[in-house]
Design an enzyme around this catalytic site. Structure first.
Site, PDB file in Angstrom:
ATOM      1  N   ASP A 162       0.856  -1.180   0.000  1.00 55.86           N
ATOM      2  CA  ASP A 162       0.000   0.000   0.000  1.00 55.86           C
ATOM      3  C   ASP A 162       0.898   1.239   0.000  1.00 55.86           C
ATOM      4  O   ASP A 162       2.092   1.154   0.315  1.00 55.86           O
ATOM      5  CB  ASP A 162      -0.887  -0.049   1.249  1.00 55.86           C
ATOM      6  CG  ASP A 162      -1.679   1.221   1.454  1.00 55.86           C
ATOM      7  OD1 ASP A 162      -2.371   1.652   0.515  1.00 55.86           O
ATOM      8  OD2 ASP A 162      -1.604   1.796   2.567  1.00 55.86           O
TER       9      ASP A 162
ATOM     10  N   ALA B 276      -4.919   3.569  -4.090  1.00 57.09           N
ATOM     11  CA  ALA B 276      -6.040   4.316  -4.652  1.00 57.09           C
ATOM     12  C   ALA B 276      -5.578   5.596  -5.336  1.00 57.09           C
ATOM     13  O   ALA B 276      -6.373   6.278  -5.980  1.00 57.09           O
ATOM     14  CB  ALA B 276      -7.046   4.666  -3.554  1.00 57.09           C
TER      15      ALA B 276
ATOM     16  N   ASP C  32      -0.234   5.017   1.086  1.00 54.54           N
ATOM     17  CA  ASP C  32      -0.425   6.013   2.136  1.00 54.54           C
ATOM     18  C   ASP C  32      -0.151   5.455   3.521  1.00 54.54           C
ATOM     19  O   ASP C  32      -0.778   4.488   3.971  1.00 54.54           O
ATOM     20  CB  ASP C  32      -1.850   6.557   2.094  1.00 54.54           C
ATOM     21  CG  ASP C  32      -2.108   7.425   0.871  1.00 54.54           C
ATOM     22  OD1 ASP C  32      -1.159   7.669   0.102  1.00 54.54           O
ATOM     23  OD2 ASP C  32      -3.258   7.855   0.680  1.00 54.54           O
TER      24      ASP C  32
END
Length: 280
Positions: free
Chosen positions: A31, A138, A33
């Site tokens: 991921d 994202a 963030d």
């Protein structure tokens, strides 16, 4: 809740080495963030935009307030939808070339110094073992691919904005890469590449990424939010926390990855919101 001191690099290495012997079908999924970078990429994108006068100080303040709301209250579906629609309207008519150029500058000016050294070391360890390493976020695909390229990763999955003849239409290709959509994207990538998910690793700070974490044989919690820490402790997953001397604002405060869906909205175009104005 007081955050645990950051473990040593040797402890990080043991968490990976103790899992399984390297296999050609293994991969590691990271991921972005608060896992690979400190904070939320949305905020750093906004900083870059402000520096180039693409966003006003008032707009930056609204970004900051929105981020704080996500961190304190958690993610709200209606908020995500509103942010996405606004971002899409900004993107319409701008070019992919503009986005890529802007994302390069934002990485070099802001994100490069925000990389967690420990997480980067883990990614490099997987690479030395001959295991593919992917960024899954994202954030805009354009930004995700630049980060992956700068760090020598094998590739990136991000939120895709639709473009026709190199110009954004204001629509998304598929969903914002967040939550369940992130897990689906990793599963589809594994099928295309022939990865064996049972020997793969995944790293995240947020319980929102459980659809990705529970797909693989070796989930890792990095700088975890309250819910992910509880799940990792229950399951016996490795927990790595690089934050030192930091106290959570309140028990149960979600990690910065809860802004992931909003960052996905930026993928559709907030990064280009005031480009035309800057040129006028």
């Amino acid at each position: 809740m007081t955050v645990r001191p950051a473990p040593s690099a040797a402890a990080d290495k043991r968490a990976v080495d103790a899992a399984v012997a390297p296999r050609p079908t293994a991969a590691a999924f990271f991921d972005l963030d608060n896992t690979l970078i400190r904070g939320a990429s949305l905020f750093h994108l906004a900083r870059g935009l402000a520096a180039r006068r693409f966003l006003s100080s008032g707009e930056i303040a609204r970004f900051a307030c929105s981020q704080l709301t996500f961190r304190i209250r958690g993610e709200r579906t209606e908020q995500v939808a509103t942010t996405r629609e606004r971002a899409l309207s900004f993107a319409r008519g701008h070019t992919v070339e503009e986005m890529v150029e802007l994302c390069r500058h934002i990485y070099d000016d802001y994100l490069a110094e925000k990389i967690w050294p420990g997480t980067r070391a883990l990614a490099e360890l997987h690479r030395r073992r001959g295991e593919p390493v992917w960024l899954v976020t994202a954030a805009p695909t354009e930004l995700a691919e630049i980060i992956a390229g700068r760090l020598g990763l094998d590739g990136a999955l991000g939120t895709e904005a639709e473009a026709v003849d190199g110009t954004y239409t204001g629509r998304l290709v598929g969903e914002i890469l967040h939550g369940q959509a992130k897990g689906t994207a990793v599963r589809e990538l594994a099928e295309r590449r022939g990865y064996d998910l049972s020997v793969c690793h995944a790293y995240s700070d947020s319980a929102n990424d459980l659809p990705m974490l529970t797909l693989v044989g070796h989930p890792h919690a990095v700088n975890p939010d309250h819910r992910l820490r509880a799940r990792a402790e229950y399951e016996g997953w490795p927990i790595t926390d690089y934050r030192t001397g930091v106290r959570m604002l309140r028990a149960g405060l979600p990690g910065a990855a809860l802004t992931g869906a909003a960052t996905g909205a930026v993928a559709a175009g907030v990064a280009l919101a005031r480009r035309a104005k800057a040129k006028s």
